[in-house]
Structure formats: structure tokens, C-alpha cells
Design an enzyme around this catalytic site. Structure first.
Site, mmCIF file in Angstrom:
data_model
loop_
_atom_site.group_PDB
_atom_site.id
_atom_site.type_symbol
_atom_site.label_atom_id
_atom_site.label_comp_id
_atom_site.label_asym_id
_atom_site.label_seq_id
_atom_site.Cartn_x
_atom_site.Cartn_y
_atom_site.Cartn_z
ATOM 1 N N HIS A 39 0.849 -1.207 0.000
ATOM 2 C CA HIS A 39 0.000 0.000 0.000
ATOM 3 C C HIS A 39 0.874 1.242 0.000
ATOM 4 O O HIS A 39 2.080 1.166 0.252
ATOM 5 C CB HIS A 39 -0.865 0.018 1.265
ATOM 6 C CG HIS A 39 -0.034 0.240 2.486
ATOM 7 N ND1 HIS A 39 0.666 -0.792 3.085
ATOM 8 C CD2 HIS A 39 0.285 1.363 3.166
ATOM 9 C CE1 HIS A 39 1.360 -0.296 4.099
ATOM 10 N NE2 HIS A 39 1.156 1.005 4.169
ATOM 11 N N HIS A 121 5.711 6.638 -0.530
ATOM 12 C CA HIS A 121 6.487 5.446 -0.877
ATOM 13 C C HIS A 121 5.677 4.199 -0.569
ATOM 14 O O HIS A 121 4.811 4.210 0.308
ATOM 15 C CB HIS A 121 7.819 5.409 -0.115
ATOM 16 C CG HIS A 121 7.646 5.241 1.366
ATOM 17 N ND1 HIS A 121 7.253 6.268 2.191
ATOM 18 C CD2 HIS A 121 7.785 4.153 2.164
ATOM 19 C CE1 HIS A 121 7.172 5.826 3.430
ATOM 20 N NE2 HIS A 121 7.480 4.542 3.448
HETATM 21 P P1 2AM Z 1 6.680 2.322 6.245
HETATM 22 O O1 2AM Z 1 6.140 1.217 5.383
HETATM 23 O O2 2AM Z 1 7.685 3.176 5.571
HETATM 24 O O3 2AM Z 1 7.108 1.849 7.606
HETATM 25 C C1 2AM Z 1 1.707 1.358 8.482
HETATM 26 O O4 2AM Z 1 2.662 1.283 9.474
HETATM 27 C C2 2AM Z 1 2.085 2.348 7.432
HETATM 28 O O5 2AM Z 1 2.323 3.637 8.014
HETATM 29 C C3 2AM Z 1 3.325 2.017 6.666
HETATM 30 O O6 2AM Z 1 3.140 2.411 5.317
HETATM 31 C C4 2AM Z 1 4.375 2.857 7.325
HETATM 32 O O7 2AM Z 1 5.421 3.272 6.502
HETATM 33 C C5 2AM Z 1 3.608 4.062 7.690
HETATM 34 N N1 2AM Z 1 4.231 4.719 8.839
HETATM 35 C C6 2AM Z 1 4.608 4.117 9.985
HETATM 36 N N2 2AM Z 1 5.116 5.026 10.842
HETATM 37 C C7 2AM Z 1 5.058 6.223 10.207
HETATM 38 C C8 2AM Z 1 5.417 7.545 10.544
HETATM 39 N N3 2AM Z 1 5.933 7.850 11.741
HETATM 40 N N4 2AM Z 1 5.221 8.494 9.609
HETATM 41 C C9 2AM Z 1 4.707 8.202 8.413
HETATM 42 N N5 2AM Z 1 4.330 6.985 8.041
HETATM 43 C C10 2AM Z 1 4.507 6.005 8.917
#
Ligand code: 2AM
Length: 169
Positions: A39, A121
Site C-alpha cells: 500500500h 512510498h
Molecule cells: P513504512 O512502510 O515506511 O514503515 C503502516 O505502518 C504504514 O504507516 C506504513 O506504510 C508505514 O510506513 C507508515 N508509517 C509508519 N510510521 C510512520 C510515521 N511515523 N510516519 C509516516 N508513516 C509512517
């Protein structure tokens, strides 16, 4: 519970994102994101009480943004969190518009978001080692027609609600 807002690829894009994940895996190893978990996060809310879900849903209901075509055209690696991902060379305006409308409505509802700047991303690998070179990818694009509020738990993600984006006549 831990929640976030996101958009989800269609089937053909999932296949292409998995292919991109394979190429990245060959370059830097790590743990691949399962297909059903691939996602793109719009806004990360984090830990909330179940009673706060209502205000998140109300904020999302107020978002009036247009449907758009998203294009992912580059792979990347972040050493600070050891994540390898697919993203955009240049972030598309409709995506930024959706994110800023959502952020504004969440702020209006007193929902705190991470202060770090938004970098769209799709995480493809975690615990990855820094690759020597990052493979190129062909464009991966799909029509984004809705966004979701999603809960994250150790067993995976669960979509709690979704909202359609406007289709221009
Ligand atoms: P990531 O895949 O780069 O960890 C569920 O955890 C989603 O939220 C994931 O897409 C994750 O990104 C994102 N996420 C987790 N912590 C976050 C943060 N502090 N800021 C922004 N996105 C975050």
C-alpha cells in the site's frame, strides 16, 4: 489500535510491484512485504483509542479530492530504517492535494500527525541491507479512486472504512 490512511494498488500494479520487490530483494535482501499488505500511506495517525475512530472518519468524509492516476517510477532505499521502496521521481500534484486536504481535515479535528515531511512510498522490503546499485523500474501506474482508513496489527492490515474520490464529469 494503530491506524493510518492509505491507497491500494490494483491487481496488475500489485504484480508489477512484486516484480520490483524481487529485483530489490536480489540487490539487498531483507523481508518482503506480503502482496496483500502492499500500500501507499497518505497519513500516518499512529496509536489511537477505539473511541477516536469516529472523529477520524468524520475528517475523512470532509475530504473532497479528485480521482487520479498514480505513477511510481523509481526504487529507493533508506538506511535509517532499512526500508527499500517504490516511489516517484516527482510527486504528482493530485496526490499532494489529497494528502494536504486530508492533513488539513485531521488537523481541524485535532488529530496529531507526524511532523516529518510527507514522502510517498510503497515499502517493498524491511530489514534490507544497503544495495550497491538500485535497479530501475518501468512505470507502475493505477487509477486511484478511493482511500482507506486502515488498522495495523501484528497479523496484518485491516481496512476499516473507505471513501471515494471525485470523478470529474
Ligand atoms: P513504512 O512502510 O515506511 O514503515 C503502516 O505502518 C504504514 O504507516 C506504513 O506504510 C508505514 O510506513 C507508515 N508509517 C509508519 N510510521 C510512520 C510515521 N511515523 N510516519 C509516516 N508513516 C509512517
Amino acid at each position: 489500535m494503530r491506524v493510518f490512511f492509505a491507497v491500494w494498488p490494483d491487481e496488475p500494479s500489485l504484480i508489477r510491484l512484486e516484480e520490483a520487490g524481487s529485483r530489490l530483494f536480489a540487490a539487498c535482501g531483507g523481508k518482503r512485504t506480503r502482496r496483500e499488505s502492499i500500500h501507499l500511506t497518505l497519513a500516518f495517525v499512529g496509536e489511537i483509542e477505539e473511541g477516536e475512530l469516529g472523529k477520524l472518519k468524520e475528517a475523512a468524509c470532509r475530504v473532497s479530492a479528485s480521482a487520479f492516476e498514480i505513477v511510481l517510477d523509481k526504487l529507493g532505499y533508506w538506511k535509517h530504517n532499512k526500508i527499500a521502496w517504490a516511489g516517484c521521481m516527482q510527486v504528482q500534484r493530485p496526490l499532494l492535494e489529497l494528502v494536504s486536504l486530508l492533513e488539513a481535515e485531521l488537523k481541524a479535528s485535532n488529530v496529531a500527525l507526524d511532523a516529518r515531511p510527507y514522502v510517498p512510498h510503497v515499502t517493498l522490503l524491511r530489514k534490507a541491507e544497503r544495495p550497491e546499485t538500485i535497479p530501475d523500474i518501468p512505470d507502475i501506474s493505477w487509477a486511484v479512486s478511493e482511500f482507506t482508513l486502515t488498522a495495523s496489527s501484528p497479523s496484518g492490515y485491516q481496512n476499516l472504512a473507505s471513501w471515494p474520490l471525485k470523478v470529474d464529469a
